[in-house]
Design a protein around this motif. Structure first.
Motif, mmCIF file in Angstrom:
data_model
loop_
_atom_site.group_PDB
_atom_site.id
_atom_site.type_symbol
_atom_site.label_atom_id
_atom_site.label_comp_id
_atom_site.label_asym_id
_atom_site.label_seq_id
_atom_site.Cartn_x
_atom_site.Cartn_y
_atom_site.Cartn_z
ATOM 1 N N LYS A 136 13.341 -37.457 8.932
ATOM 2 C CA LYS A 136 12.876 -36.428 8.004
ATOM 3 C C LYS A 136 11.392 -36.603 7.711
ATOM 4 O O LYS A 136 10.627 -35.642 7.726
ATOM 5 C CB LYS A 136 13.674 -36.474 6.705
ATOM 6 C CG LYS A 136 13.253 -35.409 5.722
ATOM 7 C CD LYS A 136 14.064 -35.423 4.460
ATOM 8 C CE LYS A 136 13.570 -34.323 3.543
ATOM 9 N NZ LYS A 136 14.014 -34.452 2.205
ATOM 10 N N TRP A 137 10.965 -37.841 7.464
ATOM 11 C CA TRP A 137 9.563 -38.094 7.170
ATOM 12 C C TRP A 137 8.704 -37.656 8.348
ATOM 13 O O TRP A 137 7.691 -36.996 8.167
ATOM 14 C CB TRP A 137 9.320 -39.577 6.878
ATOM 15 C CG TRP A 137 7.899 -39.846 6.495
ATOM 16 C CD1 TRP A 137 7.375 -39.845 5.245
ATOM 17 C CD2 TRP A 137 6.812 -40.113 7.393
ATOM 18 N NE1 TRP A 137 6.034 -40.094 5.302
ATOM 19 C CE2 TRP A 137 5.655 -40.264 6.622
ATOM 20 C CE3 TRP A 137 6.702 -40.231 8.765
ATOM 21 C CZ2 TRP A 137 4.412 -40.538 7.163
ATOM 22 C CZ3 TRP A 137 5.453 -40.500 9.316
ATOM 23 C CH2 TRP A 137 4.327 -40.655 8.510
ATOM 24 N N TRP A 138 9.118 -38.012 9.559
ATOM 25 C CA TRP A 138 8.332 -37.666 10.731
ATOM 26 C C TRP A 138 8.231 -36.155 10.890
ATOM 27 O O TRP A 138 7.159 -35.626 11.175
ATOM 28 C CB TRP A 138 8.931 -38.307 11.981
ATOM 29 C CG TRP A 138 8.139 -38.009 13.212
ATOM 30 C CD1 TRP A 138 8.526 -37.247 14.256
ATOM 31 C CD2 TRP A 138 6.803 -38.438 13.519
ATOM 32 N NE1 TRP A 138 7.533 -37.177 15.200
ATOM 33 C CE2 TRP A 138 6.458 -37.907 14.761
ATOM 34 C CE3 TRP A 138 5.867 -39.213 12.852
ATOM 35 C CZ2 TRP A 138 5.223 -38.116 15.361
ATOM 36 C CZ3 TRP A 138 4.631 -39.428 13.449
ATOM 37 C CH2 TRP A 138 4.336 -38.892 14.691
ATOM 38 N N SER A 139 9.324 -35.447 10.696
ATOM 39 C CA SER A 139 9.274 -33.987 10.844
ATOM 40 C C SER A 139 8.372 -33.343 9.800
ATOM 41 O O SER A 139 7.726 -32.334 10.068
ATOM 42 C CB SER A 139 10.689 -33.393 10.775
ATOM 43 O OG SER A 139 11.215 -33.479 9.474
ATOM 44 N N GLU A 140 8.276 -33.943 8.621
ATOM 45 C CA GLU A 140 7.418 -33.389 7.563
ATOM 46 C C GLU A 140 5.954 -33.754 7.748
ATOM 47 O O GLU A 140 5.076 -33.058 7.241
ATOM 48 C CB GLU A 140 7.902 -33.866 6.191
ATOM 49 C CG GLU A 140 9.244 -33.286 5.800
ATOM 50 C CD GLU A 140 9.807 -33.869 4.511
ATOM 51 O OE1 GLU A 140 9.189 -34.805 3.953
ATOM 52 O OE2 GLU A 140 10.854 -33.392 4.073
ATOM 53 N N ASN A 141 5.656 -34.851 8.436
ATOM 54 C CA ASN A 141 4.290 -35.352 8.516
ATOM 55 C C ASN A 141 3.682 -35.328 9.918
ATOM 56 O O ASN A 141 2.514 -35.673 10.078
ATOM 57 C CB ASN A 141 4.237 -36.783 7.958
ATOM 58 C CG ASN A 141 4.517 -36.803 6.492
ATOM 59 O OD1 ASN A 141 3.692 -36.437 5.689
ATOM 60 N ND2 ASN A 141 5.724 -37.215 6.133
ATOM 61 N N LYS A 142 4.444 -34.927 10.891
ATOM 62 C CA LYS A 142 3.993 -34.925 12.288
ATOM 63 C C LYS A 142 2.709 -34.120 12.474
ATOM 64 O O LYS A 142 1.764 -34.573 13.124
ATOM 65 C CB LYS A 142 5.115 -34.369 13.163
ATOM 66 C CG LYS A 142 4.865 -34.397 14.618
ATOM 67 C CD LYS A 142 6.166 -33.935 15.264
ATOM 68 C CE LYS A 142 6.041 -33.538 16.661
ATOM 69 N NZ LYS A 142 7.302 -33.111 17.245
ATOM 70 N N ALA A 143 2.649 -32.948 11.884
ATOM 71 C CA ALA A 143 1.494 -32.075 12.042
ATOM 72 C C ALA A 143 0.222 -32.701 11.461
ATOM 73 O O ALA A 143 -0.885 -32.473 11.975
ATOM 74 C CB ALA A 143 1.748 -30.730 11.389
ATOM 75 N N ARG A 144 0.349 -33.474 10.426
ATOM 76 C CA ARG A 144 -0.807 -34.132 9.822
ATOM 77 C C ARG A 144 -1.355 -35.237 10.710
ATOM 78 O O ARG A 144 -2.545 -35.524 10.671
ATOM 79 C CB ARG A 144 -0.406 -34.801 8.498
ATOM 80 C CG ARG A 144 -0.474 -33.964 7.302
ATOM 81 C CD ARG A 144 -0.248 -34.741 5.993
ATOM 82 N NE ARG A 144 0.604 -35.906 6.083
ATOM 83 C CZ ARG A 144 0.223 -37.135 5.737
ATOM 84 N NH1 ARG A 144 -1.001 -37.379 5.331
ATOM 85 N NH2 ARG A 144 1.074 -38.140 5.815
ATOM 86 N N LEU A 145 -0.477 -35.880 11.487
ATOM 87 C CA LEU A 145 -0.869 -37.072 12.225
ATOM 88 C C LEU A 145 -1.236 -36.811 13.675
ATOM 89 O O LEU A 145 -1.982 -37.585 14.263
ATOM 90 C CB LEU A 145 0.258 -38.108 12.151
ATOM 91 C CG LEU A 145 0.635 -38.535 10.733
ATOM 92 C CD1 LEU A 145 1.886 -39.380 10.760
ATOM 93 C CD2 LEU A 145 -0.509 -39.281 10.081
ATOM 94 N N LEU A 146 -0.706 -35.752 14.247
ATOM 95 C CA LEU A 146 -0.986 -35.451 15.654
ATOM 96 C C LEU A 146 -1.851 -34.206 15.756
ATOM 97 O O LEU A 146 -1.676 -33.257 14.995
ATOM 98 C CB LEU A 146 0.312 -35.241 16.426
ATOM 99 C CG LEU A 146 1.241 -36.448 16.514
ATOM 100 C CD1 LEU A 146 2.528 -36.075 17.243
ATOM 101 C CD2 LEU A 146 0.563 -37.623 17.196
ATOM 102 N N PRO A 147 -2.767 -34.199 16.741
ATOM 103 C CA PRO A 147 -3.646 -33.013 16.887
ATOM 104 C C PRO A 147 -2.894 -31.798 17.373
ATOM 105 O O PRO A 147 -1.880 -31.802 17.921
ATOM 106 C CB PRO A 147 -4.669 -33.455 17.933
ATOM 107 C CG PRO A 147 -4.186 -34.722 18.512
ATOM 108 C CD PRO A 147 -3.063 -35.238 17.656
#
Length: 48
Positions: free
Chosen positions: A37-48
């Motif tokens: 869940k954390w990854w799905s919520e924060n993926k866009a912030r961390l990857l270009p």
């Protein structure tokens, strides 16, 4: 005072964990779900 607070926190943790009814596998599954869940919520912030 800080040492007293740390002792109180430690005792609280011991009390909470003593009431734990879950298994290690259930804890691992919960951790996987939280990470997913954390990854799905924060993926866009961390990857270009």
């Amino acid at each position: 005072m800080e040492a007293v607070q740390k002792l109180i926190d430690y005792i609280n943790i011991l009390e909470i964990t003593s009431k734990n009814q879950g298994t290690e596998e259930e804890a691992a599954e919960l951790a996987r779900e939280v990470n997913k869940k954390w990854w799905s919520e924060n993926k866009a912030r961390l990857l270009p």
